[in-house]
Design a protein around this motif. Structure first.
Motif, mmCIF file in Angstrom:
data_model
loop_
_atom_site.group_PDB
_atom_site.id
_atom_site.type_symbol
_atom_site.label_atom_id
_atom_site.label_comp_id
_atom_site.label_asym_id
_atom_site.label_seq_id
_atom_site.Cartn_x
_atom_site.Cartn_y
_atom_site.Cartn_z
ATOM 1 N N GLY A 74 9.196 -1.295 0.049
ATOM 2 C CA GLY A 74 8.381 -0.457 0.775
ATOM 3 C C GLY A 74 7.535 -1.109 1.691
ATOM 4 O O GLY A 74 7.223 -2.401 1.340
ATOM 5 N N ALA A 75 6.803 -0.674 2.739
ATOM 6 C CA ALA A 75 5.695 -1.493 3.273
ATOM 7 C C ALA A 75 4.324 -1.138 2.738
ATOM 8 O O ALA A 75 3.463 -1.500 3.411
ATOM 9 N N GLY A 76 4.227 -0.822 1.394
ATOM 10 C CA GLY A 76 2.943 -0.578 0.894
ATOM 11 C C GLY A 76 2.441 -1.795 0.318
ATOM 12 O O GLY A 76 2.076 -2.908 0.921
ATOM 13 N N ASP A 77 1.985 -1.715 -0.777
ATOM 14 C CA ASP A 77 1.079 -2.776 -1.683
ATOM 15 C C ASP A 77 1.890 -4.049 -1.970
ATOM 16 O O ASP A 77 1.363 -4.894 -2.757
ATOM 17 N N GLY A 78 3.225 -4.053 -1.694
ATOM 18 C CA GLY A 78 3.981 -5.510 -2.073
ATOM 19 C C GLY A 78 5.340 -4.711 -3.018
ATOM 20 O O GLY A 78 5.671 -3.585 -2.610
#
Length: 143
Positions: A74-78
């Motif tokens: 994902g493009a989230g927290d890592g």
């Protein structure tokens, strides 16, 4: 000196320099070397067995898997280092994020093993809904 065409052709019993086949690096009396992936699997397996011995009822039906990377990044927290599926009682550890994203000052085998074990402890704690330090308190009593 002219080259003999029979000697210069590649055969199954000689290497390109004419010295013969190489022997194994470890020799006949030593065990074969393990790859990083095999060592990762061994550390995960031994840590999982240790925790299963301490928590036999809670981890009786739990399974542990190792994958190289998460299926989706994902493009989230890592990047996730593990995934826990509480319904299927499955813990999946991702080898590459654990090994490559760890910020180790020493970079030795002991530090690497501790990082892998730490991830297994944290994933199992997530599965059981406990704090990682509560999984094996006697292990850290001397600290």
């Amino acid at each position: 000196m002219p080259r003999d065409s029979a000697r210069s052709s590649r055969t199954g019993d000689r290497d390109r320099h004419g010295r013969g086949l190489r022997s194994p690096v470890t020799g006949p009396d030593l065990p074969p070397l393990h790859s990083r992936a095999e060592l990762f699997d061994l550390i995960v397996g031994s840590t999982a067995e240790y925790l299963k011995d301490i928590w036999p009822d809670e981890l009786a039906t739990a399974t542990f898997e190792v994958a190289a990377l998460p299926a989706q990044i994902g493009a989230g927290d890592g990047i996730d280092r593990w995934q826990v599926d509480p319904v299927a009682r499955r813990v999946t550890l991702y080898r590459l994020p654990i090994e490559r994203l760890a910020r180790s000052q020493r970079g030795d085998e002991t530090q690497r093993r501790m990082m892998i074990e730490s991830c297994v402890f944290r994933a199992v704690a997530e599965l059981l809904g406990k704090d990682p330090w509560d999984l094996a308190p006697e292990r850290f009593r001397h600290l």
